[in-house]
Design a protein around this motif. Structure first.
Motif, PDB file in Angstrom:
ATOM      1  N   SER A 196       0.826  -1.205   0.000  1.00  0.00           N
ATOM      2  CA  SER A 196       0.000   0.000   0.000  1.00  0.00           C
ATOM      3  C   SER A 196       0.866   1.263   0.000  1.00  0.00           C
ATOM      4  O   SER A 196       0.400   2.348  -0.316  1.00  0.00           O
ATOM      5  CB  SER A 196      -0.928  -0.016   1.213  1.00  0.00           C
ATOM      6  N   LYS A 256       1.828   6.047  -2.939  1.00  0.00           N
ATOM      7  CA  LYS A 256       0.806   5.736  -1.936  1.00  0.00           C
ATOM      8  C   LYS A 256      -0.429   5.298  -2.714  1.00  0.00           C
ATOM      9  O   LYS A 256      -1.071   6.121  -3.382  1.00  0.00           O
ATOM     10  CB  LYS A 256       0.550   6.983  -1.071  1.00  0.00           C
ATOM     11  N   ARG A 257      -0.725   4.017  -2.636  1.00  0.00           N
ATOM     12  CA  ARG A 257      -1.786   3.416  -3.452  1.00  0.00           C
ATOM     13  C   ARG A 257      -3.130   4.131  -3.294  1.00  0.00           C
ATOM     14  O   ARG A 257      -3.429   4.663  -2.228  1.00  0.00           O
ATOM     15  CB  ARG A 257      -1.916   1.952  -2.993  1.00  0.00           C
ATOM     16  N   HIS A 292      -7.166   4.553  -2.762  1.00  0.00           N
ATOM     17  CA  HIS A 292      -8.195   3.955  -1.888  1.00  0.00           C
ATOM     18  C   HIS A 292      -7.696   3.560  -0.502  1.00  0.00           C
ATOM     19  O   HIS A 292      -8.330   3.868   0.499  1.00  0.00           O
ATOM     20  CB  HIS A 292      -8.867   2.742  -2.561  1.00  0.00           C
ATOM     21  N   ASP A 293      -6.560   2.864  -0.442  1.00  0.00           N
ATOM     22  CA  ASP A 293      -6.108   2.401   0.874  1.00  0.00           C
ATOM     23  C   ASP A 293      -4.596   2.555   1.039  1.00  0.00           C
ATOM     24  O   ASP A 293      -3.950   1.725   1.667  1.00  0.00           O
ATOM     25  CB  ASP A 293      -6.532   0.946   1.106  1.00  0.00           C
ATOM     26  N   GLY A 294      -4.041   3.607   0.433  1.00  0.00           N
ATOM     27  CA  GLY A 294      -2.606   3.869   0.612  1.00  0.00           C
ATOM     28  C   GLY A 294      -2.320   4.153   2.085  1.00  0.00           C
ATOM     29  O   GLY A 294      -2.972   4.995   2.697  1.00  0.00           O
ATOM     30  N   ALA A 295      -1.375   3.423   2.642  1.00  0.00           N
ATOM     31  CA  ALA A 295      -1.155   3.511   4.093  1.00  0.00           C
ATOM     32  C   ALA A 295      -0.528   4.841   4.497  1.00  0.00           C
ATOM     33  O   ALA A 295       0.188   5.480   3.718  1.00  0.00           O
ATOM     34  CB  ALA A 295      -0.247   2.366   4.539  1.00  0.00           C
ATOM     35  N   GLU A 344      -6.746  14.238   2.491  1.00  0.00           N
ATOM     36  CA  GLU A 344      -7.350  12.920   2.250  1.00  0.00           C
ATOM     37  C   GLU A 344      -6.454  12.042   1.380  1.00  0.00           C
ATOM     38  O   GLU A 344      -6.607  10.828   1.340  1.00  0.00           O
ATOM     39  CB  GLU A 344      -8.713  13.049   1.559  1.00  0.00           C
ATOM     40  N   GLN A 345      -5.533  12.715   0.656  1.00  0.00           N
ATOM     41  CA  GLN A 345      -4.682  11.945  -0.256  1.00  0.00           C
ATOM     42  C   GLN A 345      -3.310  11.694   0.346  1.00  0.00           C
ATOM     43  O   GLN A 345      -2.457  11.086  -0.296  1.00  0.00           O
ATOM     44  CB  GLN A 345      -4.560  12.690  -1.589  1.00  0.00           C
ATOM     45  N   ALA A 349      -3.050   8.695   5.336  1.00  0.00           N
ATOM     46  CA  ALA A 349      -3.417   7.658   4.377  1.00  0.00           C
ATOM     47  C   ALA A 349      -3.991   8.295   3.119  1.00  0.00           C
ATOM     48  O   ALA A 349      -4.404   9.459   3.133  1.00  0.00           O
ATOM     49  CB  ALA A 349      -4.436   6.720   5.007  1.00  0.00           C
ATOM     50  N   ASN A 350      -4.009   7.544   2.050  1.00  0.00           N
ATOM     51  CA  ASN A 350      -4.651   7.998   0.818  1.00  0.00           C
ATOM     52  C   ASN A 350      -5.986   7.274   0.673  1.00  0.00           C
ATOM     53  O   ASN A 350      -6.025   6.079   0.395  1.00  0.00           O
ATOM     54  CB  ASN A 350      -3.747   7.703  -0.390  1.00  0.00           C
ATOM     55  N   THR A 351      -7.074   8.016   0.871  1.00  0.00           N
ATOM     56  CA  THR A 351      -8.398   7.402   0.771  1.00  0.00           C
ATOM     57  C   THR A 351      -9.084   7.779  -0.540  1.00  0.00           C
ATOM     58  O   THR A 351     -10.240   7.418  -0.762  1.00  0.00           O
ATOM     59  CB  THR A 351      -9.280   7.861   1.957  1.00  0.00           C
TER      60      THR A 351
END
Ligand code: NI
Length: 311
Positions: A70, A115-116, A118-121, A154-155, A219-221
């Motif tokens: 992630s 950072k991936r 939706h669910d980048g840590a 958020e990113q 995180a990247n949501t």
């Protein structure tokens, strides 16, 4: 801006703010067209897992180190994409480093972090200098972090604790107490996360921070992967004058370190020497002396049981 135009220069107010807070947001450090081409180049390097077998690309949190992590890092992307050598970002970053650290500032290393979507840590709170393996030298260093798309909270934009650069090296531990994790985290009892200042940025803007400025990234949501490119600079390391204890770096056993060691021992060392000579311009005597000091640090970190440490 062309290569022949005036070097990038921070205003007196920007320099004062950087010294006071330990970080500084710069609205733009390169052109939109360069950002687009850098994003393409770096995304391709992640897609083809460049440098993975050399231990240069890896998952930062140790949870997944197979290209699906992630949070993925590529160290020295310039080794895998020569077009990264000559960029406006690099020229402007070098000018800023010299302005803030002094004329002796030299490129230290560079990395890119994916950072991936939706669910980048989240990237844990840390001071960059706490990653240093050695207690023999002290470093004055800074990083110039550029997002390759607009980046919001958020990113996973960068967040800082203002003034933390004056606190010395704080105690850290390996993430989740896991020696296999690359990342370290500052002990929560030593600072107040409520003091954090988030730094959303436009693509091609940058945030500059010192080696001791406490920082994290959320995180990247969002549905867009967060890609960042970071250039680090430092002054020649000086022998440490006070005792330093980086116990969290002892006994590291991350998968990428094992891959790196294997690659170096199987002949990668020759490639590594050539790359370093080029990156650090070792034909210049001052730079050679500088790199030899750093080499002592790196070798002792990589082969901790094979080198007798000087005390
Ligand atoms: Ni950092």
């Amino acid at each position: 801006m062309s290569a022949a135009s005036a070097p990038f220069e921070l205003s007196a107010d920007q320099v004062a703010s950087f010294r006071e807070r330990g970080f500084l947001v710069v609205p733009s450090i390169t052109s939109a067209s360069e950002v687009a081409s850098l994003r393409d180049t770096l995304q391709q390097l992640f897609d083809r897992r460049a440098g993975w077998h050399e231990g240069a690309q890896f998952g930062l949190l140790g949870d997944a180190d197979d290209g699906e992590a992630s949070l993925t890092q590529l160290v020295q992307p310039v080794n895998y994409a020569p077009e990264l050598r000559d960029t406006e970002f690099r020229r402007n970053a070098a000018a800023i480093a010299k302005q803030l650290l002094g004329d002796a500032a030299m490129p230290s290393f560079e990395h890119s972090i994916l950072k991936r979507a939706h669910d980048g840590a989240a990237t844990p709170w840390h001071q960059d200098e706490a990653y240093r393996a050695s207690d023999a030298f002290e470093y004055e260093q800074l990083s110039i972090w550029m997002p390759l798309q607009d980046v919001s909270e958020e990113q996973g934009c960068m967040q800082y604790i203002p003034g933390s650069h004056r606190r010395g090296i704080l105690p850290h531990h390996r993430v989740k107490g896991d020696q296999a994790a690359h990342s370290i985290e500052c002990d929560r009892s030593t600072f107040d996360p409520q003091m954090a200042v988030a730094c959303p940025l436009s693509a091609g803007g940058a945030v500059i921070h010192l080696g001791r400025t406490l920082h994290c990234a959320g995180a990247n949501t969002t549905a867009v992967a967060r890609l960042a490119y970071v250039l680090a600079f430092e002054l020649p390391p000086q022998p440490a004058t006070t005792p330093r204890d980086f116990h969290w770096n002892a006994g590291r056993a991350s998968a990428e370190l094992a891959r790196r060691r294997r690659w170096l021992l199987r002949g990668g060392i020759v490639i590594e020497v050539v790359r370093r000579a080029r990156y650090h311009e070792l034909y210049r005597p001052r730079r050679l002396a500088f790199e030899l000091r750093r080499l002592i640090d790196r070798v002792t970190a990589l082969f901790p049981h094979r080198v007798v440490r000087r005390r």
